[in-house]
Design an enzyme around this catalytic site. Sequence first.
Site, PDB file in Angstrom:
ATOM      1  N   GLY A  56     133.491  -8.717  71.599  1.00  0.00           N
ATOM      2  CA  GLY A  56     132.537  -9.271  70.635  1.00  0.00           C
ATOM      3  C   GLY A  56     131.247  -9.725  71.294  1.00  0.00           C
ATOM      4  O   GLY A  56     131.148 -10.869  71.757  1.00  0.00           O
ATOM      5  N   TYR A  57     130.268  -8.810  71.380  1.00  0.00           N
ATOM      6  CA  TYR A  57     128.937  -9.196  71.855  1.00  0.00           C
ATOM      7  C   TYR A  57     127.968  -9.219  70.656  1.00  0.00           C
ATOM      8  O   TYR A  57     127.270 -10.186  70.440  1.00  0.00           O
ATOM      9  CB  TYR A  57     128.360  -8.202  72.862  1.00  0.00           C
ATOM     10  CG  TYR A  57     129.192  -7.859  74.078  1.00  0.00           C
ATOM     11  CD1 TYR A  57     130.056  -8.786  74.662  1.00  0.00           C
ATOM     12  CD2 TYR A  57     129.068  -6.599  74.679  1.00  0.00           C
ATOM     13  CE1 TYR A  57     130.790  -8.452  75.800  1.00  0.00           C
ATOM     14  CE2 TYR A  57     129.795  -6.271  75.812  1.00  0.00           C
ATOM     15  CZ  TYR A  57     130.654  -7.186  76.367  1.00  0.00           C
ATOM     16  OH  TYR A  57     131.358  -6.851  77.477  1.00  0.00           O
ATOM     17  N   SER A  58     127.920  -8.092  69.913  1.00  0.00           N
ATOM     18  CA  SER A  58     126.871  -7.912  68.892  1.00  0.00           C
ATOM     19  C   SER A  58     127.037  -8.878  67.723  1.00  0.00           C
ATOM     20  O   SER A  58     128.157  -9.142  67.275  1.00  0.00           O
ATOM     21  CB  SER A  58     126.921  -6.486  68.337  1.00  0.00           C
ATOM     22  OG  SER A  58     126.868  -5.560  69.382  1.00  0.00           O
TER      23      SER A  58
ATOM     24  N   GLU B  24     131.281  -0.384  81.002  1.00  0.00           N
ATOM     25  CA  GLU B  24     131.377   0.262  79.683  1.00  0.00           C
ATOM     26  C   GLU B  24     130.581   1.566  79.673  1.00  0.00           C
ATOM     27  O   GLU B  24     131.055   2.604  79.218  1.00  0.00           O
ATOM     28  CB  GLU B  24     130.858  -0.695  78.596  1.00  0.00           C
ATOM     29  CG  GLU B  24     130.866  -0.048  77.209  1.00  0.00           C
ATOM     30  CD  GLU B  24     130.558  -1.020  76.071  1.00  0.00           C
ATOM     31  OE1 GLU B  24     130.367  -2.220  76.337  1.00  0.00           O
ATOM     32  OE2 GLU B  24     130.528  -0.560  74.918  1.00  0.00           O
TER      33      GLU B  24
ATOM     34  N   GLU C 294     117.350   4.008  73.595  1.00  0.00           N
ATOM     35  CA  GLU C 294     116.057   3.390  73.932  1.00  0.00           C
ATOM     36  C   GLU C 294     116.261   2.314  75.000  1.00  0.00           C
ATOM     37  O   GLU C 294     115.482   2.203  75.949  1.00  0.00           O
ATOM     38  CB  GLU C 294     115.404   2.775  72.678  1.00  0.00           C
ATOM     39  CG  GLU C 294     114.888   3.782  71.664  1.00  0.00           C
ATOM     40  CD  GLU C 294     115.993   4.405  70.819  1.00  0.00           C
ATOM     41  OE1 GLU C 294     117.131   3.884  70.811  1.00  0.00           O
ATOM     42  OE2 GLU C 294     115.723   5.426  70.165  1.00  0.00           O
TER      43      GLU C 294
HETATM   44  C1  LIG Z   1     130.626   3.225  67.577  1.00  0.00           C
HETATM   45  C2  LIG Z   1     130.107   1.860  67.917  1.00  0.00           C
HETATM   46  C3  LIG Z   1     130.976   0.942  68.459  1.00  0.00           C
HETATM   47  C4  LIG Z   1     130.514  -0.348  68.780  1.00  0.00           C
HETATM   48  N1  LIG Z   1     131.422  -1.246  69.276  1.00  0.00           N
HETATM   49  C5  LIG Z   1     131.001  -2.504  69.554  1.00  0.00           C
HETATM   50  C6  LIG Z   1     131.949  -3.468  70.022  1.00  0.00           C
HETATM   51  O1  LIG Z   1     133.146  -3.193  70.174  1.00  0.00           O
HETATM   52  N2  LIG Z   1     131.501  -4.715  70.278  1.00  0.00           N
HETATM   53  C7  LIG Z   1     130.192  -5.071  70.115  1.00  0.00           C
HETATM   54  O2  LIG Z   1     129.838  -6.221  70.409  1.00  0.00           O
HETATM   55  N3  LIG Z   1     129.273  -4.181  69.662  1.00  0.00           N
HETATM   56  C8  LIG Z   1     129.649  -2.909  69.366  1.00  0.00           C
HETATM   57  N4  LIG Z   1     128.739  -1.983  68.884  1.00  0.00           N
HETATM   58  C9  LIG Z   1     127.368  -2.428  68.606  1.00  0.00           C
HETATM   59  C10 LIG Z   1     126.327  -1.892  69.555  1.00  0.00           C
HETATM   60  O3  LIG Z   1     126.452  -2.467  70.833  1.00  0.00           O
HETATM   61  C11 LIG Z   1     124.956  -2.212  68.917  1.00  0.00           C
HETATM   62  O4  LIG Z   1     124.895  -1.500  67.686  1.00  0.00           O
HETATM   63  C12 LIG Z   1     123.827  -1.799  69.814  1.00  0.00           C
HETATM   64  O5  LIG Z   1     123.767  -2.596  70.956  1.00  0.00           O
HETATM   65  C13 LIG Z   1     122.462  -1.879  69.057  1.00  0.00           C
HETATM   66  O6  LIG Z   1     122.299  -3.102  68.453  1.00  0.00           O
HETATM   67  P1  LIG Z   1     121.867  -3.202  66.913  1.00  0.00           P
HETATM   68  O7  LIG Z   1     122.795  -2.335  66.117  1.00  0.00           O
HETATM   69  O8  LIG Z   1     121.789  -4.634  66.543  1.00  0.00           O
HETATM   70  O9  LIG Z   1     120.432  -2.525  66.828  1.00  0.00           O
HETATM   71  P2  LIG Z   1     119.048  -3.218  67.211  1.00  0.00           P
HETATM   72  O10 LIG Z   1     119.169  -3.916  68.507  1.00  0.00           O
HETATM   73  O11 LIG Z   1     118.598  -4.006  66.042  1.00  0.00           O
HETATM   74  O12 LIG Z   1     118.140  -1.962  67.407  1.00  0.00           O
HETATM   75  C14 LIG Z   1     117.508  -1.285  66.317  1.00  0.00           C
HETATM   76  C15 LIG Z   1     116.627  -0.174  66.894  1.00  0.00           C
HETATM   77  O13 LIG Z   1     115.595  -0.752  67.717  1.00  0.00           O
HETATM   78  C16 LIG Z   1     115.623  -0.191  69.018  1.00  0.00           C
HETATM   79  N5  LIG Z   1     115.312  -1.225  70.019  1.00  0.00           N
HETATM   80  C17 LIG Z   1     115.817  -2.470  70.095  1.00  0.00           C
HETATM   81  N6  LIG Z   1     115.313  -3.126  71.169  1.00  0.00           N
HETATM   82  C18 LIG Z   1     114.507  -2.253  71.812  1.00  0.00           C
HETATM   83  C19 LIG Z   1     113.704  -2.324  72.980  1.00  0.00           C
HETATM   84  N7  LIG Z   1     113.650  -3.436  73.729  1.00  0.00           N
HETATM   85  N8  LIG Z   1     113.004  -1.228  73.346  1.00  0.00           N
HETATM   86  C20 LIG Z   1     113.044  -0.086  72.601  1.00  0.00           C
HETATM   87  N9  LIG Z   1     113.778   0.032  71.462  1.00  0.00           N
HETATM   88  C21 LIG Z   1     114.500  -1.036  71.075  1.00  0.00           C
HETATM   89  C22 LIG Z   1     117.045   0.287  69.218  1.00  0.00           C
HETATM   90  O14 LIG Z   1     117.121   1.326  70.185  1.00  0.00           O
HETATM   91  C23 LIG Z   1     117.404   0.782  67.805  1.00  0.00           C
HETATM   92  O15 LIG Z   1     116.917   2.082  67.617  1.00  0.00           O
HETATM   93  C24 LIG Z   1     129.161  -0.703  68.556  1.00  0.00           C
HETATM   94  C25 LIG Z   1     128.285   0.233  68.016  1.00  0.00           C
HETATM   95  C26 LIG Z   1     128.746   1.500  67.693  1.00  0.00           C
HETATM   96  C27 LIG Z   1     127.777   2.486  67.093  1.00  0.00           C
END
Ligand SMILES: Cc1cc2nc3c(=O)[nH]c(=O)nc-3n(C[C@H](O)[C@H](O)[C@H](O)COP(=O)(O)OP(=O)(O)OC[C@H]3O[C@@H](n4cnc5c(N)ncnc54)[C@H](O)[C@@H]3O)c2cc1C
Length: 380
Positions: free
Chosen positions: A121-123, A238, A364
């Site tokens: 659980g990070y996100s 990871e 990204e």
């Molecule tokens: C199949 C799957 C499994 C997952 N499993 C887990 C899990 O077990 N535990 C967990 O904690 N999370 C999990 N995640 C979540 C995942 O880590 C996040 O979705 C990911 O880190 C992106 O965060 P966000 O969805 O909040 O998008 P955001 O961070 O809101 O990003 C939105 C958009 O903005 C872009 N963006 C953001 N910041 C920047 C920057 N500094 N420079 C350029 N572009 C940027 C991103 O690339 C993206 O296109 C999972 C995701 C998927 C798809």
Amino acid sequence: MDLDYSPEEIAFREQVAAWIAANAPRADERRELEAWRAWQKRLHAARFLGAGWPAEYGGAKLSPMQQAIFNEELARAGAPGPINAMALWWVGPAIIRYGTEAQKKRFLQPILTADEIWATGYSEPGSGSDMAAAKCRAVRDGDFYVVSGQKVWTTLAHISDWYFILVRTSTEGPKWAGLSLLLIDMKSPGVEVRPIRQITGDSEFNEVFLHDVRVPAENLLGAEGQGWEIVSSALVNERSGIAGSVRFDQGFDRIVASSRLRGHASDPLWRQRLADLAIKARVTKSFQLRSMSDSIHGRINPHMSAAMKLFTTELTQRFSETGIDLLGAYATLWEGSAHVPDDGRCAYQYLYDRSMTIAGGTSEVQRNIVAQRVLGLPRK
Ligand SMILES: Cc1cc2nc3c(=O)[nH]c(=O)nc-3n(C[C@H](O)[C@H](O)[C@H](O)COP(=O)(O)OP(=O)(O)OC[C@H]3O[C@@H](n4cnc5c(N)ncnc54)[C@H](O)[C@@H]3O)c2cc1C
């Protein structure tokens, strides 16, 4: 590095292939939780899991090359990986590195046997890429932390026993400095899991709500405020895990079969496109060998995992897009249709592969890491 296999490695490969053929779960069993768990137990009993983990906690004595051969044979046989892959890739290694003796004794063995499955659980709704902004609060109350907040996209939370969770223990100083890592029993009162429906129709990940969950203070991993360091090293594992688990051999065979089926095998434009994929797939294999050679020789390059994750997950999408383009309208047919080559796998894969450039940090974000940490470009 010598890229030829030694006679011992060739013998090991044959032995592994024979073992997998005799022990892998049947195709119809592969999505059943208990069959998948039993498969991991067999892998552990045969000493294929926990390479590099201390022997007293059940680690296997596989060399990095044997580990790579084992992974290749698993992929070649189309056999599933272990159900507790996330715990094997990064939770166990984090406990080995930062855990107390009591935590190692308590948690490592059940990770290997899949008796306890882990989620991460990070996100949170407001912090994905910007993970240091996590708000989920853990407040110390005597011998407990009281945790409240929300996590999202937690893979496998609905079947997990334990939660490797990033929490905020302080709001003082820079945002990353107030983070800590807790190990939470998912059966604790106040943990609520709500599955999220994916575009593939599966529900692999979840929202997790924590309502004043009381967690024994002994379940803090490392020190208070060390959460950012722990998660940063877990993310390297990871990304290497995601990059290392992608295998293109079978995917390429399927694409070649589809191009023959659709009469494109001698079309120069299609041949060029397939050759391009074959070359890139070979590059990923060289990446993986390089990373293995680095680990054999103790060369640490943590940011290579970002480059590898970026390249392999983008390539998975080029593979599934090519599959869709080759099959044309047939590619929209789903599993079970008599008219669709590959039993609808192409459509499923196309939808699933979208997630791979997001999970573990988006493309990204990986490009930013490569730009700053590998190429040394200035931070804008
Ligand atoms: C199949 C799957 C499994 C997952 N499993 C887990 C899990 O077990 N535990 C967990 O904690 N999370 C999990 N995640 C979540 C995942 O880590 C996040 O979705 C990911 O880190 C992106 O965060 P966000 O969805 O909040 O998008 P955001 O961070 O809101 O990003 C939105 C958009 O903005 C872009 N963006 C953001 N910041 C920047 C920057 N500094 N420079 C350029 N572009 C940027 C991103 O690339 C993206 O296109 C999972 C995701 C998927 C798809």
